[in-house]
Enzyme design. Structure first.
Site, PDB file in Angstrom:
ATOM      1  CG  ASP A  42      -1.868   1.125   1.354  1.00 56.64           C
ATOM      2  OD1 ASP A  42      -2.067   1.823   0.335  1.00 56.64           O
ATOM      3  OD2 ASP A  42      -2.434   1.321   2.448  1.00 56.64           O
ATOM      4  CG  HIS A  46      -4.428   4.161   3.713  1.00 54.63           C
ATOM      5  ND1 HIS A  46      -4.467   3.051   2.897  1.00 54.63           N
ATOM      6  CD2 HIS A  46      -5.651   4.721   3.633  1.00 54.63           C
ATOM      7  CE1 HIS A  46      -5.659   2.969   2.331  1.00 54.63           C
ATOM      8  NE2 HIS A  46      -6.407   3.972   2.761  1.00 54.63           N
TER       9      HIS A  46
HETATM   10 ZN   LIG Z   1      -8.218   0.981  -0.187  1.00 57.55          ZN
HETATM   11 ZN   LIG Z   2      -9.489   0.366   2.867  1.00 62.66          ZN
END
Ligand SMILES: [Zn+2]
Ligand SMILES: [Zn+2]
Length: 554
Positions: free
Chosen positions: A194, A367
Site C-alpha cells: 500500500d 493507511h
Molecule cells: Zn483501499
Molecule cells: Zn481500505
C-alpha cells in the site's frame, strides 16, 4: 517459445490512481484475483456514478480464474464485486466481517444466491489453483482486514492490502507483526505494498486519537449530533456509540446501508452496542435534541447519501435544524474535495454547526505513513518491491523510500495499471502493457458510456451547444434558411450575427459540395458542415460548444 510457467502479476486497478483496486496473479492455467474495487468519479466525469476496473484481460482468460480474495470491506476493494461475478463464477474468499459486508452488498443487487462465498479467518490458509494463500490480520480503518502471503511456484509474494500499524486499535486487535516477520524469515520474492500515504512523513496516529475529539464534540453540542461516515466504517460506529453512552445520548442509524451493516456487524460480534443504546429513527426524531446522535452516510458529499440530501433539503424523514452539530468523520477522497466542501457550506447555511478534520481531528487515516511503510519493508524483507494503491507520485515516493533502505533501484517496479510484471527463476521482468482504461457505470448501464460521452458532457456543461438544421432539395439548394438553436452558448456579438455567419458557412459548404459533382449524401454534408462550423466558431471565440448538425435532402 517461452514456457507459460512463470508468474505474471497483472495490476488491473489501483496503480496510478486512488481507488478501484484489483490485481491478478497468474501462473500457467491459474489466475487468482485480489480485490474488486470501484473508484468515485472525478468532478469532470459528469453524470458518472462510479468507475470499475477494466478487466478485459481476465475476460479473455475466463476459464483460468480460480478464485477471488477480498482483503477488506471498503468500496475501493469490494465495490465492483457484482460486475465481476457477472463474468466469473469463482469462489470468493473473505474474513467474516468482509464477507458480511459483501453479503449485504450482493443481496441488494440480487447477486447473493449465485455467489460462492467462503469464510476464512486471519491465520488460516487456502489453496486456489497453484497458489497457497495465508491470511495475516492487519489494522486499518475497518476491522478484519488481512494481508496475504501468496505462495507461488516462483516464490512467496506478500500483498499488504490497506494497512496501518496501530498499537491501540478500536477492536484491540493489532497487526500480526509476527506473521509478517515470519514471512520475511522464510524469504519473500516480492512485496506488493500500500502506497496511499507515501508522502505523509512519520507515523499515522492511532484510531484511539479520535476518542477525545468525539468526547469534546459531545460535551459541547447543545442540540442533536449527526455523524456522517462511510456505511462500512464499523469502528467509527463503535466509537460514536461509546461517546453516546458517556454523554447520555441514544443512537439511531439513518439509511439502509448503515442500518444493515450495523446489524450484520453486531450479529458477527464486530460491533458491541448495548440494547438500550440503539433506538429506531422515528423515535429518535421525537426525543429531546440533546439526547440523540444520528449516524448517517454521506461524508463524501455524495448527492444521493443522507448528508447530501440534508444539505439540499431533499431528505424525506427529517431536515437539518438550527442547533444541530454535524460531524464529518472521514477525509475527502482525492477528487471529492469540491463536493465535500460544497456540502459543508450548504449545511452551515441551513443552521448546523459542521465539524470536520482538520478543524477538530474527528478522523484519522487508515493507511500507513512513511515510517510504517519502512517498517513493513524491514519486516517482510522482500527481494523485489511493487508499490500498489496510489497515484504515480505515491508509488514513486514509496520506491524512493525503499531505495533509502538499501534496495536496488532495479528491484523496484513502479508501474501503473496494465503493466504486467513477470517473475521467473527469481528474476523480475517488466512485461507488456495492456490497453485499458476506465469503465464508467452510469445508472445501471456498464461500459456504454465511454470517454467520448464524458467529453461531450464536459463541453456541454462548459460551453453549451449549437445546433444547425439544413433542408435541401436534390440539387443542394436550400428550401429554407438554416434553423439555428443554441443553449448555454454565447456568441461574441449576438444571435443575428451568429445566423449571418452560419449562413455563410452553409453556403460555402454547399457550393463546394456542388462542385464535387453532387456525389455527397446527407452524412457527408453533415460531416463537412460540422468541420466548417467548428473552424468558424473557433476563430470567433475560445469556447468549444457541442455542435449538432442535421441535413435533410427531400
Ligand atoms: Zn483501499
Ligand atoms: Zn481500505
Amino acid at each position: 517459445m517461452k514456457s507459460n510457467n512463470y508468474l505474471r502479476i497483472v495490476p488491473i486497478g489501483g496503480l496510478g490512481e486512488i481507488g478501484k483496486n484489483m490485481m491478478a496473479y497468474e501462473y500457467g492455467d491459474d489466475i487468482l484475483i485480489v480485490d474488486t474495487g470501484i473508484m468515485f468519479p472525478e468532478n469532470d466525469m459528469l453524470g458518472i456514478d462510479y468507475i470499475i476496473p477494466d478487466f478485459q484481460y481476465l475476460m479473455d482468460r475466463k476459464d483460468k480464474v480460480r478464485g477471488i480474495i477480498i482483503t477488506h470491506g471498503h468500496e475501493d476493494h469490494t465495490g465492483a464485486i457484482s460486475h465481476v461475478l457477472d463474468e466469473f463464477n469463482a469462489p470468493i474468499y473473505a474474513t467474516p466481517l468482509t464477507r458480511g459486508l459483501l453479503e449485504v452488498k450482493l443481496s441488494r443487487g440480487g447477486h447473493l444466491n449465485k455467489a460462492k462465498l467462503v469464510t476464512v479467518q486471519a491465520g488460516e490458509k487456502v489453496k486456489v489453483g497453484v497458489f497457497e494463500i495465508e491470511f495475516a490480520h492487519v489494522c486499518h480503518s475497518i476491522p478484519d482486514g488481512v494481508a496475504l502471503g501468496i505462495t507461488t511456484p516462483e516464490g512467496l509474494v506478500v500483498h499488504t492490502g490497506d494497512y496501518k500499524f496501530d498499537h491501540t486499535p478500536v477492536d484491540n486487535w493489532p497487526t500480526d507483526y509476527a506473521k509478517l516477520s515470519e514471512w520475511g524469515g522464510r524469504g519473500v520474492l516480492a512485496l506488493m505494498a500500500d502506497s496511499t500515504n507515501a508522502d505523509t512523513p512519520g507515523w499515522t496516529p492511532s484510531e484511539r486519537m479520535i476518542d477525545p475529539a468525539f468526547d469534546m464534540v459531545f460535551r459541547q453540542a447543545e442540540g442533536r449530533i449527526l455523524v456522517a461516515s462511510f456505511a462500512s466504517l464499523i469502528s467509527r460506529m463503535e466509537q460514536v456509540a461509546q461517546a453516546a453512552i458517556n454523554h447520555g445520548r441514544k443512537m439511531a442509524f439513518v439509511g439502509t446501508s448503515m442500518r444493515e451493516n450495523a446489524k450484520m456487524a453486531t450479529k458477527l460480534g464486530y460491533l458491541d452496542l448495548p440494547d438500550d443504546l440503539i433506538v429506531p429513527l422515528d423515535q429518535a426524531l421525537k426525543m429531546k435534541p440533546k439526547k440523540v446522535v444520528l449516524m448517517c452516510t454521506g461524508s463524501q458529499g455524495e448527492p444521493t447519501s443522507i448528508m447530501g440530501r440534508l444539505a439540499t433539503g431533499r431528505n424525506r424523514q427529517f431536515d437539518v435544524q438550527k442547533g444541530d452539530t454535524i460531524v464529518l468523520s472521514s477525509h475527502p477522497i482525492p477528487g471529492n474535495e469540491e463536493s465535500v466542501y460544497r456540502t459543508i457550506n450548504k449545511l452551515f447555511q441551513r443552521g448546523a454547526n459542521v465539524i470536520y478534520d482538520p478543524i477538530i481531528p474527528v478522523h484519522v487515516s487508515g493507511h500507513a505513513s512513511q515510517e510504517e511503510m519502512k517498517l513493513m519493508l524491514h519486516l517482510v524483507r522482500p527481494k523485489y518491491l511493487v508499490p500498489i494503491h496510489g497515484e504515480l507520485r505515491h508509488l514513486r515516493q514509496h520506491g524512493k523510500m525503499a531505495e533509502e533502505l538499501g534496495m536496488q533501484p532495479e528491484n523496484i517496479a513502479v508501474v501503473e495499471n496494465g503493466t504486467i510484471i513477470e517473475f521467473e527463476d527469481e528474476i523480475m521482468r517488466i512485461g507488456e502493457r495492456l490497453p485499458g482504461g476506465y469503465v464508467f457505470v452510469d445508472g445501471s448501464r456498464v461500459g456504454d458510456v465511454g470517454p467520448a460521452v464524458v467529453r461531450e458532457r464536459g463541453s456541454l456543461s462548459r460551453d453549451g451547444f449549437v445546433s444547425v438544421s439544413v433542408l435541401l432539395d436534390k440539387g443542394f439548394r436550400q428550401r429554407r434558411d438554416p434553423a439555428i438553436e443554441t443553449r448555454g452558448y454565447v456568441y461574441k456579438d449576438d444571435l443575428a450575427s451568429l445566423e449571418e455567419d452560419v449562413d455563410g458557412v452553409v453556403e460555402d459548404v454547399l457550393h463546394k459540395a456542388l462542385s464535387s459533382n453532387g456525389q455527397k449524401d446527407e452524412v457527408d454534408l453533415e460531416t463537412d458542415l460540422e468541420q466548417a462550423l467548428r473552424r468558424m466558431l473557433s476563430q470567433k471565440s475560445s469556447r468549444r460548444p457541442l455542435i449538432f448538425i442535421r441535413v435533410d435532402i427531400v
